[in-house]
Design a protein around this motif. Structure first.
Motif, short mmCIF file in Angstrom:
data_model
loop_
_atom_site.label_atom_id
_atom_site.label_comp_id
_atom_site.label_asym_id
_atom_site.label_seq_id
_atom_site.Cartn_x
_atom_site.Cartn_y
_atom_site.Cartn_z
N GLY A 54 0.71 -1.19 0.05
CA GLY A 54 -0.02 -0.01 -0.02
C GLY A 54 0.84 1.27 -0.03
O GLY A 54 0.20 2.36 0.19
N TRP A 55 2.09 1.22 0.11
CA TRP A 55 3.02 2.33 -0.18
C TRP A 55 2.97 3.01 -1.53
O TRP A 55 2.81 2.23 -2.52
CB TRP A 55 4.39 2.22 0.18
N GLU A 56 2.89 4.42 -1.85
CA GLU A 56 2.94 5.05 -2.84
C GLU A 56 4.35 5.36 -3.18
O GLU A 56 4.94 5.94 -2.38
CB GLU A 56 2.07 6.13 -2.91
N LEU A 57 4.80 5.09 -4.57
CA LEU A 57 5.99 5.65 -5.08
C LEU A 57 5.94 6.74 -5.76
O LEU A 57 4.94 6.85 -6.76
CB LEU A 57 6.59 4.34 -5.85
N ILE A 66 5.45 16.53 -9.24
CA ILE A 66 5.54 15.09 -8.80
C ILE A 66 4.87 14.04 -9.79
O ILE A 66 3.83 14.27 -10.21
CB ILE A 66 4.67 15.05 -7.79
N ASP A 67 5.72 12.82 -10.10
CA ASP A 67 4.94 11.78 -10.71
C ASP A 67 4.99 10.64 -9.77
O ASP A 67 5.54 10.44 -8.87
CB ASP A 67 6.27 11.25 -11.68
N HIS A 68 3.70 9.99 -10.13
CA HIS A 68 3.44 8.87 -9.42
C HIS A 68 3.64 7.43 -10.32
O HIS A 68 3.19 7.60 -11.34
CB HIS A 68 1.78 9.11 -8.78
N TYR A 69 3.73 6.55 -9.33
CA TYR A 69 3.98 5.03 -10.12
C TYR A 69 3.27 4.02 -9.42
O TYR A 69 2.74 4.13 -8.18
CB TYR A 69 5.71 4.98 -9.88
N ALA A 70 3.21 2.98 -10.15
CA ALA A 70 2.38 1.89 -9.64
C ALA A 70 3.33 0.69 -10.09
O ALA A 70 3.97 0.51 -11.15
CB ALA A 70 1.00 1.93 -10.28
N GLY A 113 14.29 13.22 -10.58
CA GLY A 113 14.19 11.88 -10.23
C GLY A 113 14.71 11.49 -8.81
O GLY A 113 15.39 10.55 -8.87
N ILE A 114 14.05 12.38 -7.94
CA ILE A 114 14.42 11.90 -6.35
C ILE A 114 13.28 11.05 -5.84
O ILE A 114 12.24 11.73 -5.74
CB ILE A 114 14.56 13.17 -5.73
N PRO A 115 13.21 9.68 -5.76
CA PRO A 115 12.20 8.99 -5.42
C PRO A 115 11.98 8.65 -4.08
O PRO A 115 12.69 8.86 -3.16
CB PRO A 115 12.56 7.69 -6.10
N TRP A 116 10.80 8.44 -3.63
CA TRP A 116 10.65 8.14 -2.19
C TRP A 116 9.03 7.33 -2.20
O TRP A 116 8.54 7.42 -3.06
CB TRP A 116 10.25 9.29 -1.42
N LEU A 117 9.02 6.57 -1.20
CA LEU A 117 7.69 5.88 -0.72
C LEU A 117 6.93 6.47 0.40
O LEU A 117 7.59 7.27 1.36
CB LEU A 117 7.97 4.55 -0.24
N ARG A 146 4.76 4.99 -14.71
CA ARG A 146 3.94 6.28 -14.31
C ARG A 146 2.58 6.25 -14.58
O ARG A 146 2.19 5.84 -15.66
CB ARG A 146 4.70 7.33 -14.77
N THR A 147 1.87 6.57 -13.31
CA THR A 147 0.37 6.61 -13.74
C THR A 147 -0.18 7.75 -13.64
O THR A 147 -1.24 8.17 -14.30
CB THR A 147 -0.12 5.94 -12.44
N ALA A 148 0.64 8.92 -13.24
CA ALA A 148 0.20 10.35 -13.37
C ALA A 148 1.29 11.09 -13.04
O ALA A 148 2.42 10.88 -12.39
CB ALA A 148 -0.93 10.51 -12.39
N SER A 149 1.05 12.34 -13.54
CA SER A 149 1.97 13.46 -13.53
C SER A 149 1.39 14.65 -12.99
O SER A 149 0.82 15.40 -13.89
CB SER A 149 2.97 13.75 -14.86
#
Length: 76
Positions: free
Chosen positions: A18-21, A68-72, A28-32, A61-64
């Motif tokens: 359930g964490w969001e990436l 912020i970009d969101h990933y699944a 390109g600095i990613p976090w959960l 990538r699911t949304a930008s």
């Protein structure tokens, strides 16, 4: 397919839990992230781990929502 590193597997496991990436669009600095508001939890993700998961096609990538970009996960 080559076996995942422990760091890559950790990101996959947390996303399944359930964490969001997310990532800054250009840096390109990613976090959960898990939760919302003041009780949110965050965990850093090494950029090499993030790019490796993208390159291997395990996340997308699911949304930008600039910046912020969101990933699944591609796999469940």
């Amino acid at each position: 397919m080559k076996k995942l590193t422990p760091a890559q597997q950790r990101v996959i496991d947390l996303m399944r839990d359930g964490w969001e990436l997310t990532s800054f669009t250009h840096a390109g600095i990613p976090w959960l992230k898990r939760g919302a508001g003041p009780r949110s939890e965050y965990q850093k993700v090494h950029s090499g781990t993030f790019y490796s998961l993208r390159h291997r096609g395990l996340i997308y990538r699911t949304a930008s929502e600039f910046p912020i970009d969101h990933y699944a996960l591609m796999v469940s």
